[in-house]
Scaffold this active site. Structure first.
Site, short mmCIF file in Angstrom:
data_model
loop_
_atom_site.label_atom_id
_atom_site.label_comp_id
_atom_site.label_asym_id
_atom_site.label_seq_id
_atom_site.Cartn_x
_atom_site.Cartn_y
_atom_site.Cartn_z
CD GLU B 291 19.81 41.84 -30.71
OE1 GLU B 291 19.27 41.25 -31.66
OE2 GLU B 291 20.04 41.33 -29.62
CB CYS B 325 14.16 43.42 -36.16
SG CYS B 325 14.64 42.09 -35.09
#
Lengths: 454, 529
Positions: B291, B325
């Site tokens: 990720e 993020c």
């Protein structure tokens, strides 16, 4: 208290009010007008209601007739299949065409007119004429300033200045009117003809429960500044209630400002309690205790509450217990319990019963009568543009009726308009049952109980 | 399908003064423990703390003068020893079975729930997370445990496939993959570390967690909870340390089967490359789950509700100082709305409260450390040379703060428009039409989150179709994905693998096995007999 007799009197008195109001429909429900049609369709077609309210919500943000025309088509194409009159609104007409331009103009005018039924003007000066008309008709008012969210200190200051302007304009102009004389001379709510409702969260952009201490101190300072102006101009001030996050801040600010040495003698500062909140009875007791400590009475507007949908959705999304009653009749019952509590403490507070529900209001009026409390010891409040016939009927019975009158520009006004439209067209709406569905009077006047609203 | 009995852990309700007071007490307690030098992270091997290396100090990023505790980094020998011992425990942990492992992971949730304020307080101090963010981090960690435990229970029973066919029996079942290496980031120091670790564990993989060095204390607290909940001491190892050293070594070990990493694109790529080389003794390919970052955009249409849009952008861009993020770093405004929107946004951003994360009122806390702060301040200085800055103010002192910063009219070729900065720095640019806005938004190497504020049904429909991101948010903020409700993860260079907190996630942590038996003997089948 003889409950049986109270119920009989509510039925008797309420029927009288109903008899008067059924002669006329409030303009919002008058299907001869554009807005009345919108309301009628909204009650008939659920999908039209959703699409139409979304269209109303976006309309003021649209800068060109082309944008309006394309939004009208996008939102209403489905409904137009069932409601053929919508063709004249420009549904499915190419957005650049001349016809679309004319149709979009008509839609914008229709929505503006609809908004004007609920919003008395864009500015304090612009609203003077309408406020004067209300007073001449025997109705008191409290003014509310509509606006967008307050997101920065620049916007907080703009709000503050708008309140200052409203206080100054009304303080200067209203007393000059012939109709500024008290509507009911002995009534404490009529010590002044000017009343302004303040939305505290608009005065500080960083108001939040995690910023509790500073929110309270900044808002107390800013409210105190406004109260000084109000005191100079003999104006009554209410602090409006908001949502569950903001209310603890608002109540704390109210206590700090009006419990302070400087404003201890300020007459009848107003606070708002929401009967739909599960803790509203305790909140009311605490406010009454505050009034006792203060040593001078406060005004308490009791409402059912205006944020039910948003708060209920938010609580369920967060997995929190709903802070509000889930069922309408529980809010209605809570309203009556708190009405009695306020009337039982009438020496410490000026109760103001805010509702359009004839049962709820009749209950308060008849309870007061049984307790030997005069019509000059409490008042009734209703929203401007929502139920003039009801307001007039109570006024004719010599109650002091105060309308809550919003002022503001169209963009922030739309959110308010959508809330009013929702309120009028909801399946649980007392006004809808009264004026549109024409339910049985006896049924509408029953004490709150499960399914009584169904 | 998400398990139907799953419910998210409710956030604290900070409008209740009791909850604010309880949180404040937890903070005071953790600070008292720090002052008494009781907070310490060290390698946790075979259920025992084995600190050998030098002790590194952990500082509060909101207040550099405050030392919270110490961390002892794992040694290179410990990294090798870990993989060996985990490999040895593989059979024992597999034999525990899905059902019992799911119970253990559920117990992890129970223990975290009991300590939720304490865990959140530790994150406030160690990671500089504001109160609400820290609380949400704990809730997400709890959610991961409960959600994955429920999923794992469903994976327990072998599934008979197409059972209506006679004469043949087909069964699909799942087996653990092998030793898992989890390398977690500092920005969701509990939630992501926990999510990746419990996913690996519940599927039967012995797991080593290498947390970001900045947030070793919270990782140590989590490691202790895992063991307390009943994870076998030989099936879990915690190795604090520097990613480039310990992390790389764990990835390279031939006995490692599975690598689960959340962090930067550069490191993710290195891991992918390193994991693809095969040693002679190795009999498996390593599976890598990544990720990575995002350069996430929000589009503001000319009919947007500015009240909601400004609030949504503020939270997406400046919540936790932009260090998510999923955070928004680009805003694209359809030109009719550009100046009005930018003006409201800039003023609103300028009034957000910047300060220590331990102060409840703080909206924008510090960056994770001084190194980050310096990197960001330099990038801002550099960009000032060729861009118009509309918001910038001196940050508070004492911690690694950067105040909300907004650049306007940023060209799509500029590095600030294209590269992830992980900071409260926002680029804003106009677009001629909604089509152009979508094109600009999609022109990115990343595809993680994105948002649209619009009240045009056709534009919203177009965004659903064409906005190329893993998580698209319409008329709301673009951060804060919730387990089970918004399974999270991107594509393009934003990652490799299934969505975290989603129904497919655990399938990456197992091997599927299909067994087919011909049940017909000499023309006789049991079904028809």
């Amino acid at each position: 208290m003889n409950r049986k007799r109270l119920e009989e009197e509510i039925l008797h008195f309420g029927s009288g009010i109903f008899q008067q109001v059924q002669q006329e429909r409030p303009s919002a429900f008058n299907t001869a007008f554009w807005s009345g049609k919108v309301m009628e369709w909204s009650m008939q077609f659920q999908s039209f209601k959703t699409d139409m309210f979304r269209l109303v919500d976006v309309l003021p943000a649209l800068q060109s007739s082309r944008a309006i025309a394309s939004h009208v088509s996008e939102y209403l194409a489905e409904s137009a299949k069932e409601i053929h009159d919508l063709a004249s609104w420009g549904v499915n007409i190419p957005p650049h065409s001349l016809r679309a331009k004319a149709a979009s103009f008509a839609v914008k005018r229709g929505v503006s007119q609809m908004a004007k039924q609920f919003i008395a003007g864009e500015t304090p000066k612009g609203a003077l004429k309408e406020l004067k008309r209300l007073r001449k008709a025997g109705l008191a008012f409290t003014v509310d300033l509509l606006g967008e969210y307050c997101l920065s200190e620049k916007e907080a200051i703009e709000y503050f200045e708008r309140y200052r302007e409203a206080l100054e304009v009304f303080g200067r102009e209203v007393p000059k009117w012939g109709c500024a004389e008290p509507l009911i001379p002995s009534h404490p709510g009529e010590k002044t003809p000017v009343c302004v409702s303040v939305k505290l969260s608009a005065l500080y952009s960083q108001c939040s429960s995690l910023n509790f201490a500073k929110s309270v101190s900044v808002l107390s300072e800013r409210l105190a500044e406004l109260v000084r102006i109000a005191a100079d101009n003999t104006i009554q001030i209410y602090c409006d209630a908001e949502d569950t996050e903001h209310n603890p801040i608002i109540y704390q600010v109210f206590r700090e400002v009006f419990g302070s040495a400087e404003f201890r003698s300020y007459p009848y500062p107003g606070i708002v309690l929401q009967a739909y909140a599960k803790d509203s009875f305790q909140q009311t007791e605490q406010m009454i205790n505050f009034a006792k400590e203060r040593g001078a009475p406060i005004a308490v507007r009791l409402v059912k509450g205006a944020y039910w949908d948003a708060e209920t959705v938010s609580a369920s999304q967060k997995g929190w217990e709903n802070p509000l009653f889930e069922e309408k009749y529980l809010s209605d019952a809570s309203f009556e319990r708190i009405s009695e509590l306020l009337l039982d403490n009438v020496e410490h507070c000026l109760p103001a019963f805010g509702s359009h529900n004839i049962r709820s209001l009749s209950h308060a009026c008849m309870y007061a009568e049984q307790r030997g409390i005069g019509k000059d010891e409490f008042e009734l409040q209703m929203l401007y543009g929502m139920a003039e016939p009801i307001a007039k009927a109570f006024e004719r019975s010599d109650y002091l009726v105060r309308l809550y009158v919003p002022l503001g520009e169209l963009i922030p006004g739309m959110g308010y308009l959508v809330r009013r439209l929702l309120e009028n067209t909801s399946n649980e709406s007392f006004l809808r049952h009264t004026f549109f569905d024409e339910r049985e009077v006896n049924h509408l006047l029953q004490a709150p109980a499960p399914h009584s609203g169904k | 399908m998400s398990p139907s009995s799953f419910r998210n852990e409710p956030l604290l309700d900070f409008s209740l003064h009791q909850e604010r007071e309880r949180f404040q007490r937890a903070l005071d307690e953790v600070r008292a423990q720090a002052a008494a030098q009781q907070l310490r992270a060290a390698p946790l091997l075979q259920g025992e703390k084995k600190g050998e290396g030098t002790a590194h100090q952990v500082r509060n990023p909101s207040l550099h003068s405050e030392i919270l505790g110490t961390v002892q980094y794992a040694t290179s020998e410990q990294a090798d020893e870990t993989i060996t011992s985990l490999a040895a425990a593989q059979e024992e942990w597999r034999a525990v079975g899905f059902a019992r492992r799911a119970e253990i992971i559920h117990q992890v949730a129970v223990l975290m729930r009991a300590k939720r304020e304490e865990l959140a307080a530790l994150m406030v101090l160690e990671a500089g997370k504001p109160w609400g963010e820290a609380d949400a981090d704990v809730c997400e960690a709890i959610d991961f445990c409960e959600y994955y435990a429920l999923l794992a229970k469903e994976m327990d029973a072998p599934k008979a496939l197409m059972p209506f066919l006679n004469g043949e029996q087909n069964v699909l079942s799942y087996a653990p993959k092998g030793v898992a290496v989890v390398i977690s980031p500092w920005n969701f120091p509990l939630a992501i570390a926990c999510g990746m670790t419990v996913a690996a564990l519940v599927c039967g993989n012995p797991t080593v967690l290498k947390p970001a060095e900045q947030t070793s204390l919270i990782a140590a607290a989590f490691g202790a909870i895992l063991l307390e909940a009943g994870v076998l001491p030989n099936a879990f190892t915690l190795l604090p340390g520097v990613g480039e050293e310990i992390g790389a070594q764990l990835v390279a070990n031939p006995a490692t089967s599975l690598i689960c990493f959340t962090g930067s694109r550069a490191v993710g790529l290195q891991i992918l490359q390193q994991a693809s080389s095969l040693t002679p003794e190795q009999r498996h390919f390593k599976r890598v789950i990544l990720e990575l970052g995002g350069k996430n955009a929000i589009i503001i249409d000319d009919d947007a509700d500015f009240d909601d849009a400004v609030k949504g952008v503020l939270y997406s861009a400046f919540g936790f100082a932009g260090q998510k993020c999923s955070a928004c770093s680009r805003v694209i405004v359809v030109k009719e709305a550009y100046d009005r929107f930018l003006d409201r946004l800039t003023k609103a951003a300028g009034d957000l409260i910047v300060g220590p994360a331990h102060e409840p009122a703080t909206y924008v806390g510090p960056l994770i450390d001084e190194e980050s702060q310096q990197r960001v301040l330099q990038a801002i200085e550099k960009a000032k040379g060729d861009l118009t800055i509309t918001l910038s103010s001196p940050p508070p002192t004492g911690g690694s703060f950067v105040s909300p910063t907004i650049f306007r009219d940023v060209p799509d070729t500029h590095e600030l428009w294209r590269e992830e900065l992980f900071a409260p720095v926002l680029c804003v640019a106009p677009a001629d039409t909604f089509d152009d806005a979508l094109r600009l938004a999609n022109d990115s190497a990343y595809a993680l989150t994105g948002g649209v504020f619009s009240r045009s049904p056709s534009h919203l429909a177009q965004a659903r179709e064409q906005f190329a991101v893993g998580n698209l948010y319409l008329n709301r903020s673009i951060t804060g994905a919730i387990v089970g409700r918004q399974p999270f993860g991107g594509f393009r260079l934003s990652g490799v693998g299934m969505k975290a907190g989603g129904p497919d996630y655990l399938l990456q942590f197992v091997e599927g096995r299909t067994v087919t038996e011909n049940t017909m003997r000499k023309g006789f089948t049991p079904e028809l007999a």
